[in-house]
Design an enzyme around this catalytic site. Structure first.
Site, short mmCIF file in Angstrom:
data_model
loop_
_atom_site.label_atom_id
_atom_site.label_comp_id
_atom_site.label_asym_id
_atom_site.label_seq_id
_atom_site.Cartn_x
_atom_site.Cartn_y
_atom_site.Cartn_z
N ARG A 244 0.85 -1.22 0.05
CA ARG A 244 0.04 -0.12 -0.21
C ARG A 244 0.99 1.24 -0.13
O ARG A 244 0.47 2.23 -0.72
CB ARG A 244 -1.01 -0.06 1.36
CG ARG A 244 -2.16 -0.93 0.92
CD ARG A 244 -3.09 -0.77 2.12
NE ARG A 244 -4.31 -1.19 1.65
CZ ARG A 244 -5.25 -1.60 2.67
NH1 ARG A 244 -5.16 -1.34 3.93
NH2 ARG A 244 -6.46 -2.20 2.27
N LYS B 21 -17.16 -17.86 3.09
CA LYS B 21 -18.53 -17.91 3.22
C LYS B 21 -19.43 -17.57 2.19
O LYS B 21 -18.96 -16.59 1.53
CB LYS B 21 -18.84 -17.10 4.39
CG LYS B 21 -18.20 -17.74 5.97
CD LYS B 21 -18.87 -16.81 7.21
CE LYS B 21 -18.20 -17.00 8.19
NZ LYS B 21 -17.34 -15.85 8.56
N GLY C 40 -8.08 -8.63 -0.53
CA GLY C 40 -8.06 -9.60 0.45
C GLY C 40 -7.14 -11.00 0.28
O GLY C 40 -5.89 -10.59 -0.06
N GLY D 19 -12.40 -4.71 1.49
CA GLY D 19 -13.69 -4.30 1.44
C GLY D 19 -14.08 -3.20 0.22
O GLY D 19 -15.17 -3.42 -0.19
N1 LIG Z 1 -12.75 -24.96 1.97
C1 LIG Z 1 -12.43 -24.27 2.95
N2 LIG Z 1 -12.76 -24.36 4.23
C2 LIG Z 1 -12.60 -23.70 5.24
N3 LIG Z 1 -12.10 -22.42 4.87
C3 LIG Z 1 -11.52 -21.98 3.71
C4 LIG Z 1 -11.89 -22.91 2.54
N4 LIG Z 1 -11.32 -22.44 1.47
C5 LIG Z 1 -10.91 -21.32 1.82
N5 LIG Z 1 -10.91 -21.05 3.05
C6 LIG Z 1 -10.65 -19.89 3.85
O1 LIG Z 1 -11.21 -18.58 3.41
C7 LIG Z 1 -10.48 -17.65 3.84
C8 LIG Z 1 -10.78 -16.31 2.76
O2 LIG Z 1 -11.96 -16.04 2.82
P1 LIG Z 1 -12.58 -14.55 2.74
O3 LIG Z 1 -14.16 -14.90 2.24
O4 LIG Z 1 -12.38 -13.74 3.74
O5 LIG Z 1 -11.86 -14.18 1.43
P2 LIG Z 1 -10.96 -12.85 0.88
O6 LIG Z 1 -10.44 -13.10 -0.23
O7 LIG Z 1 -10.26 -12.61 2.26
O8 LIG Z 1 -12.28 -11.93 0.77
P3 LIG Z 1 -11.88 -10.48 1.23
O9 LIG Z 1 -11.71 -9.49 -0.16
O10 LIG Z 1 -13.45 -10.01 1.56
O11 LIG Z 1 -11.14 -10.18 2.44
C9 LIG Z 1 -9.13 -17.95 3.71
O12 LIG Z 1 -8.45 -17.86 5.10
C10 LIG Z 1 -8.99 -19.34 3.33
O13 LIG Z 1 -8.36 -20.20 4.30
O1 LIG Z 2 -7.68 -2.30 5.53
C1 LIG Z 2 -8.89 -1.98 4.76
O2 LIG Z 2 -9.78 -2.39 4.15
C2 LIG Z 2 -8.92 -0.10 4.75
O3 LIG Z 2 -7.48 0.27 5.21
C3 LIG Z 2 -10.28 0.09 5.60
O4 LIG Z 2 -9.76 -0.27 7.01
P1 LIG Z 2 -11.19 -0.41 7.94
O5 LIG Z 2 -11.60 -1.88 7.56
O6 LIG Z 2 -10.56 -0.38 9.63
O7 LIG Z 2 -12.20 0.71 7.73
#
Ligand SMILES: Nc1ncnc2c1ncn2[C@@H]1O[C@H](COP(=O)(O)OP(=O)(O)OP(=O)(O)O)[C@@H](O)[C@H]1O
Ligand SMILES: O=C(O)[C@H](O)COP(=O)(O)O
Length: 401
Positions: free
Chosen positions: A41, A202, A358, A381
């Site tokens: 970042r 989820k 993420g 997010g």
């Molecule tokens: N089959 C599974 N069973 C349980 N957990 C899982 C499985 N596949 C993936 N995961 C877990 O899902 C998590 C990520 O989920 P999440 O929905 O937070 O995705 P993300 O890419 O981080 O999305 P965001 O952009 O919202 O952060 C990881 O920590 C991973 O280990």
């Molecule tokens: O890491 C993030 O997604 C942004 O910096 C926003 O942070 P926040 O979820 O604490 O508002």
């Protein structure tokens, strides 16, 4: 209303000698010794800051770090100063506060091309409350406002939204513009065939994204923990895999919606299962419909990797959000890594590949393929909300183009 992406541009603003308030998202991970563990970042914010330095602006940087409740030393932005100074090639000054007389003095002393970093704006509860008086105090420090904090643009806070209403011009920085061009531009007007890959844990956290993407994509590939809710909805045995019982009807209706819309919805045909949720679990590969009792699916299997790969070979634009499995455990990282490899390969052949924040970004970074993708979002997010077709308050508040 279409999602706003045409905003006032920094290139059109007169910045020479001006005090420029730049909201950046320097919310980077720090370890227990306050070392930055991922500076993505900070690096992403450099083009805007360097442009301002080179054009003789007096640069005031504001950011949050973490979610402090009041002044909390462990959330100070001070540990970022050495890295920021090194990357910019100049000494960045640090204020002990984000508003008030000391900050005003430091701003007054800033030379053209100088950079001042304010202390964590979230040390004031007024920041997250989007308090108009606090926004005015921030605004009083500068002559114009630049928002380059894409990662925080989904928050209507004083430094991301409130200040843009009172400090004009209020324009987007280069990172913000790039994120909007990819995440709104590519999704609203993609080169087709357009595929989305959605994974993660989820159904409930990705439902908005899946529903909105079904309106736009030709192909939707699902992976991660959410697939077991879809399998169970189809009557498969899922063992002890992650299932959201209250989302079974929803999964069925999403599959029906895909059919009605003519979207090809691909679920993995095989999965890697484990006898416990642990890095050292015993594992085996089984057809998706045959998960034995006591076992849980933690990754997509080799057949799924192959069929997902062939499907993706036919596309021109791909957006990816959420890992295919529990990639944090090496044994269950193959599916996620194979998708990362595939996208890197296709980027090289001219396919637009966008990774939406993420854990999927962390996975792509882990295998060293980030540079190969068309676009890696700095927003978790924020990128999800854009993909869901939501307006971002931090963008809405900026001047129109
Ligand atoms: N089959 C599974 N069973 C349980 N957990 C899982 C499985 N596949 C993936 N995961 C877990 O899902 C998590 C990520 O989920 P999440 O929905 O937070 O995705 P993300 O890419 O981080 O999305 P965001 O952009 O919202 O952060 C990881 O920590 C991973 O280990
Ligand atoms: O890491 C993030 O997604 C942004 O910096 C926003 O942070 P926040 O979820 O604490 O508002």
């Amino acid at each position: 209303m279409a999602v706003k992406k045409s905003v006032g541009s920094l290139k059109e603003a007169d910045v020479k000698g001006k005090r420029v308030f730049v909201r950046v998202d320097l919310n980077v991970p720090l370890d227990d010794h306050f070392h930055i563990t991922d500076d993505t970042r900070i690096r992403a914010a450099l083009p805007t800051i360097n442009y301002l330095i080179q054009n003789g602006a007096r640069v005031i940087l504001a950011s949050h770090l973490g979610r402090p409740k009041g002044v909390t030393p462990k959330y100070s932005l001070k540990p970022l100063v050495p890295r920021l100074s090194e990357l910019l090639g100049l000494e960045v000054k640090m204020a002990n506060d984000s508003v008030g007389p000391e900050v005003e003095k430091l701003v007054a002393e800033l030379p053209e091309g100088g950079v001042l970093l304010l202390e964590n704006v979230r040390f004031y509860k007024e920041e997250e409350k989007n308090d108009p008086e606090f926004a005015k105090k921030l605004a009083s420090l500068a002559d114009l406002y630049v928002n380059d904090a894409f990662g925080t643009a989904h928050r209507a806070h004083a430094s991301t939204e409130g200040v843009a209403k009172v400090l004009k011009p209020a324009v987007a920085g280069f990172l913000m513009q790039k994120e909007l061009d990819y995440l709104v531009g590519a999704v609203s007007n993609p080169q087709k065939p357009f595929a989305a890959i959605v994974g993660g844990s989820k159904v409930s956290s990705k439902i908005g994204v899946i529903e909105s993407l079904l309106e736009k994509v030709d192909m939707l590939l699902l992976g991660g923990g959410m697939i077991f809710t879809f399998y169970k909805a189809q009557g498969y045995a899922v063992g002890s895999s992650l299932v959201e019982e209250d989302k079974l009807d929803l999964a069925t209706s999403l599959m029906e919606k895909a059919k009605t819309k003519g979207v090809s919805l691909l679920l993995p045909t095989d999965v890697v299962i484990a006898d416990k949720f642990a890095a050292d679990a015993n594992s085996k590969i089984v057809p998706a419909s045959e998960i034995p009792d006591g076992w849980m699916g933690l990754d997509i299997g080799p057949d799924a990797i192959k069929s997902f790969g062939s499907a993706l070979d036919t596309t021109k634009t791909i957006i990816w959000n959420g890992p295919m499995g529990v990639f944090e455990f090496d044994k269950f990282a193959a599916g996620t890594e194979a998708i990362a490899d595939k996208l890197a390969e296709l980027s090289g052949k001219g396919v637009t590949t966008i990774i939406g924040g993420g854990d999927s970004v962390a996975a792509v970074e882990k295998v060293g393929l980030a540079e190969k993708m068309s676009h890696i979002s700095t927003g978790g997010g924020a990128s999800l909300e854009l993909l869901e077709g939501k307006q971002l308050p931090g963008v809405l508040a900026l001047d129109d183009a």
